[in-house]
Design a protein around this motif. Sequence first.
Motif, PDB file in Angstrom:
ATOM      1  N   TYR A   1     -69.657 -31.926  15.983  1.00 40.35           N
ATOM      2  CA  TYR A   1     -69.776 -31.691  14.545  1.00 40.35           C
ATOM      3  C   TYR A   1     -70.971 -32.482  14.025  1.00 40.35           C
ATOM      4  CZ  TYR A   1     -67.122 -36.098  13.819  1.00 40.35           C
ATOM      5  OH  TYR A   1     -66.689 -37.402  13.815  1.00 40.35           O
ATOM      6  N   VAL A   2     -71.591 -31.936  12.993  1.00 41.98           N
ATOM      7  CA  VAL A   2     -72.834 -32.474  12.458  1.00 41.98           C
ATOM      8  C   VAL A   2     -72.649 -32.765  10.982  1.00 41.98           C
ATOM      9  CG1 VAL A   2     -75.308 -32.086  12.205  1.00 41.98           C
ATOM     10  CG2 VAL A   2     -74.082 -31.030  14.104  1.00 41.98           C
ATOM     11  N   LEU A   3     -73.093 -33.960  10.535  1.00 45.75           N
ATOM     12  CA  LEU A   3     -72.986 -34.362   9.137  1.00 45.75           C
ATOM     13  C   LEU A   3     -74.354 -34.781   8.615  1.00 45.75           C
ATOM     14  CD1 LEU A   3     -69.832 -36.663   9.408  1.00 45.75           C
ATOM     15  CD2 LEU A   3     -69.890 -34.266   8.691  1.00 45.75           C
ATOM     16  N   PRO A   4     -74.599 -34.598   7.317  1.00 46.51           N
ATOM     17  CA  PRO A   4     -75.847 -35.114   6.740  1.00 46.51           C
ATOM     18  C   PRO A   4     -75.899 -36.633   6.886  1.00 46.51           C
ATOM     19  CG  PRO A   4     -74.728 -33.625   5.209  1.00 46.51           C
ATOM     20  CD  PRO A   4     -73.767 -33.914   6.312  1.00 46.51           C
ATOM     21  N   MET A   5     -77.081 -37.163   7.133  1.00 44.93           N
ATOM     22  CA  MET A   5     -77.233 -38.586   7.429  1.00 44.93           C
ATOM     23  C   MET A   5     -76.882 -39.485   6.249  1.00 44.93           C
ATOM     24  SD  MET A   5     -77.909 -40.751   9.794  1.00 44.93           S
ATOM     25  CE  MET A   5     -78.819 -39.883  11.074  1.00 44.93           C
ATOM     26  N   GLN A   6     -77.304 -39.123   5.043  1.00 43.18           N
ATOM     27  CA  GLN A   6     -77.194 -40.030   3.896  1.00 43.18           C
ATOM     28  C   GLN A   6     -76.094 -39.654   2.914  1.00 43.18           C
ATOM     29  OE1 GLN A   6     -78.918 -42.771   3.869  1.00 43.18           O
ATOM     30  NE2 GLN A   6     -80.122 -42.235   5.672  1.00 43.18           N
ATOM     31  N   THR A   7     -75.170 -38.783   3.312  1.00 41.55           N
ATOM     32  CA  THR A   7     -74.151 -38.315   2.377  1.00 41.55           C
ATOM     33  C   THR A   7     -72.760 -38.620   2.908  1.00 41.55           C
ATOM     34  OG1 THR A   7     -75.607 -36.511   1.682  1.00 41.55           O
ATOM     35  CG2 THR A   7     -73.265 -36.299   1.138  1.00 41.55           C
ATOM     36  N   ASP A   8     -71.890 -39.163   2.038  1.00 43.31           N
ATOM     37  CA  ASP A   8     -70.505 -39.403   2.416  1.00 43.31           C
ATOM     38  C   ASP A   8     -69.715 -38.101   2.311  1.00 43.31           C
ATOM     39  OD1 ASP A   8     -70.912 -42.109   2.857  1.00 43.31           O
ATOM     40  OD2 ASP A   8     -70.521 -42.629   0.757  1.00 43.31           O
ATOM     41  N   LEU A   9     -68.930 -37.826   3.312  1.00 44.62           N
ATOM     42  CA  LEU A   9     -68.135 -36.609   3.326  1.00 44.62           C
ATOM     43  C   LEU A   9     -66.978 -36.727   2.330  1.00 44.62           C
ATOM     44  CD1 LEU A   9     -68.014 -33.901   4.850  1.00 44.62           C
ATOM     45  CD2 LEU A   9     -66.494 -34.985   6.508  1.00 44.62           C
ATOM     46  N   SER A  10     -66.688 -35.646   1.623  1.00 45.85           N
ATOM     47  CA  SER A  10     -65.590 -35.623   0.661  1.00 45.85           C
ATOM     48  C   SER A  10     -64.259 -35.832   1.375  1.00 45.85           C
ATOM     49  CB  SER A  10     -65.567 -34.284  -0.080  1.00 45.85           C
ATOM     50  OG  SER A  10     -65.236 -33.234   0.827  1.00 45.85           O
ATOM     51  N   ARG A  11     -63.228 -36.128   0.591  1.00 45.98           N
ATOM     52  CA  ARG A  11     -61.894 -36.322   1.167  1.00 45.98           C
ATOM     53  C   ARG A  11     -61.428 -35.050   1.871  1.00 45.98           C
ATOM     54  NH1 ARG A  11     -58.578 -38.875   4.155  1.00 45.98           N
ATOM     55  NH2 ARG A  11     -56.382 -38.527   3.686  1.00 45.98           N
ATOM     56  N   SER A  12     -61.696 -33.873   1.277  1.00 45.09           N
ATOM     57  CA  SER A  12     -61.288 -32.621   1.915  1.00 45.09           C
ATOM     58  C   SER A  12     -62.016 -32.434   3.233  1.00 45.09           C
ATOM     59  CB  SER A  12     -61.556 -31.433   0.981  1.00 45.09           C
ATOM     60  OG  SER A  12     -62.921 -31.366   0.619  1.00 45.09           O
ATOM     61  N   GLY A  13     -63.275 -32.876   3.300  1.00 43.51           N
ATOM     62  CA  GLY A  13     -64.039 -32.791   4.539  1.00 43.51           C
ATOM     63  C   GLY A  13     -63.516 -33.755   5.594  1.00 43.51           C
ATOM     64  N   GLN A  14     -63.149 -34.965   5.171  1.00 45.69           N
ATOM     65  CA  GLN A  14     -62.606 -35.950   6.104  1.00 45.69           C
ATOM     66  C   GLN A  14     -61.300 -35.455   6.716  1.00 45.69           C
ATOM     67  OE1 GLN A  14     -62.243 -39.617   3.912  1.00 45.69           O
ATOM     68  NE2 GLN A  14     -64.404 -39.677   3.392  1.00 45.69           N
ATOM     69  N   VAL A  15     -60.453 -34.866   5.877  1.00 46.80           N
ATOM     70  CA  VAL A  15     -59.180 -34.357   6.375  1.00 46.80           C
ATOM     71  C   VAL A  15     -59.408 -33.164   7.312  1.00 46.80           C
ATOM     72  CG1 VAL A  15     -56.998 -33.274   5.709  1.00 46.80           C
ATOM     73  CG2 VAL A  15     -57.883 -35.200   4.397  1.00 46.80           C
ATOM     74  N   PHE A  16     -60.414 -32.351   7.003  1.00 46.73           N
ATOM     75  CA  PHE A  16     -60.747 -31.232   7.900  1.00 46.73           C
ATOM     76  C   PHE A  16     -61.137 -31.743   9.283  1.00 46.73           C
ATOM     77  CE2 PHE A  16     -63.917 -28.604   9.990  1.00 46.73           C
ATOM     78  CZ  PHE A  16     -63.224 -27.418  10.136  1.00 46.73           C
ATOM     79  N   LEU A  17     -61.970 -32.788   9.323  1.00 42.54           N
ATOM     80  CA  LEU A  17     -62.379 -33.350  10.615  1.00 42.54           C
ATOM     81  C   LEU A  17     -61.175 -33.893  11.379  1.00 42.54           C
ATOM     82  CD1 LEU A  17     -65.766 -35.207   9.971  1.00 42.54           C
ATOM     83  CD2 LEU A  17     -65.377 -32.990  11.055  1.00 42.54           C
ATOM     84  N   GLU A  18     -60.246 -34.516  10.674  1.00 51.12           N
ATOM     85  CA  GLU A  18     -59.029 -35.010  11.330  1.00 51.12           C
ATOM     86  C   GLU A  18     -58.253 -33.848  11.941  1.00 51.12           C
ATOM     87  OE1 GLU A  18     -56.923 -37.104   8.288  1.00 51.12           O
ATOM     88  OE2 GLU A  18     -58.448 -38.679   8.086  1.00 51.12           O
ATOM     89  N   CYS A  19     -58.157 -32.758  11.202  1.00 53.17           N
ATOM     90  CA  CYS A  19     -57.471 -31.561  11.686  1.00 53.17           C
ATOM     91  C   CYS A  19     -58.225 -30.966  12.879  1.00 53.17           C
ATOM     92  CB  CYS A  19     -57.353 -30.539  10.558  1.00 53.17           C
ATOM     93  SG  CYS A  19     -56.439 -29.036  10.990  1.00 53.17           S
ATOM     94  N   LEU A  20     -59.537 -30.928  12.786  1.00 47.56           N
ATOM     95  CA  LEU A  20     -60.380 -30.398  13.854  1.00 47.56           C
ATOM     96  C   LEU A  20     -60.167 -31.170  15.156  1.00 47.56           C
ATOM     97  CD1 LEU A  20     -62.935 -28.645  14.742  1.00 47.56           C
ATOM     98  CD2 LEU A  20     -64.285 -30.636  14.063  1.00 47.56           C
ATOM     99  N   ILE A  21     -60.224 -32.477  15.068  1.00 46.75           N
ATOM    100  CA  ILE A  21     -60.089 -33.323  16.255  1.00 46.75           C
ATOM    101  C   ILE A  21     -58.675 -33.220  16.825  1.00 46.75           C
ATOM    102  CG2 ILE A  21     -60.087 -35.716  17.054  1.00 46.75           C
ATOM    103  CD1 ILE A  21     -62.363 -36.185  14.957  1.00 46.75           C
ATOM    104  N   ASP A  22     -57.680 -33.152  15.946  1.00 48.61           N
ATOM    105  CA  ASP A  22     -56.298 -33.040  16.403  1.00 48.61           C
ATOM    106  C   ASP A  22     -56.067 -31.722  17.139  1.00 48.61           C
ATOM    107  OD1 ASP A  22     -53.434 -33.919  16.365  1.00 48.61           O
ATOM    108  OD2 ASP A  22     -53.214 -32.081  15.223  1.00 48.61           O
ATOM    109  N   LYS A  23     -56.548 -30.609  16.573  1.00 50.04           N
ATOM    110  CA  LYS A  23     -56.357 -29.305  17.196  1.00 50.04           C
ATOM    111  C   LYS A  23     -57.178 -29.156  18.469  1.00 50.04           C
ATOM    112  CE  LYS A  23     -53.430 -27.583  14.323  1.00 50.04           C
ATOM    113  NZ  LYS A  23     -52.037 -27.277  14.757  1.00 50.04           N
TER     114      LYS A  23
END
Length: 296
Positions: free
Chosen positions: A271-293
């Motif tokens: 997965y790729v994220l912008p260097m200087q931007t903090d991911l939103s809470r919905s994005g953080q939870v998506f990544l958690e779901c992604l890694i879990d699945k």
Amino acid sequence: MNYDALRTFVTVVEERNFTKAAEKLILSQPTVSLHIKQLEVELQTHLLSRSPKHVQITPTGQILYQRAKQIIQLWEKTKEEMGDYLHTLRGFLKIGASLTIGEYILPMILTSYHEQYPYVQLEVVVGNTQEVVQQVRSHQLDLGLIEGHTQEREVKVSPFMEDEMVFVVGASHPLAQQKPNVSLESLQNQVWIAREKGSGTREYMDHLIRKWGLQLKDILMISSNQGVKELVSRGIGVTCISRWVVQKEVDRGEMVMLSVFEQPIVRTLSYVLPMQTDLSRSGQVFLECLIDKSKI
């Protein structure tokens, strides 16, 4: 009108006793008396008739009691709904995915995510790895999922799963008759069906061809997994592609996987994220779901 005073009044009426009401509300008795007095002053009427043993409600007190019950119930419902809202994940999430991930892996992850967080609005953009990386870098996407590597320095890249790559031919292709095992030499001077430049699948296939020193008779390029499968299933050539893409066709007998090595060939999906931007809470939870699945 003070909410606490209304709650005190309702409790006094139901307990029919100032002392019991004070104990139930964990208040001092003078505070309970003060709350009742404040209401009577504001409404300019006596709400309760006091006796040494019990408290009697007056006609105007009865009117207030009915309305106060409604007000208290409405207030508690409002607090509950506000709490649900504040603790419910909401927002907008724009995800980019390279073709193999977007068509075969992401749907199962999105299904699970949407079931758990139905108030997050999702948009998915599917393209090749190069396109996804560029859109993440320019902040057109909140995050991207890619198959290949990137030299782009303005994004953060992290692995999330391994993907098995397989060699496949159509059931009518001459190499299909050599199964289950095919020698590396058999892959020399074949027609290869490939994705377009910029694709992670193409990048990995080119890497293997260079690594093993394979000579190509010809190469046909097409910019979709479905197009690759159509050409391969017609017996036109060989391809190297994610197992996710061709598993159904192999199961149906339309394609044959070639076993070249004992150990499976795997690549890393990231997965790729912008260097200087903090991911939103919905994005953080998506990544958690992604890694879990992805552990499945």
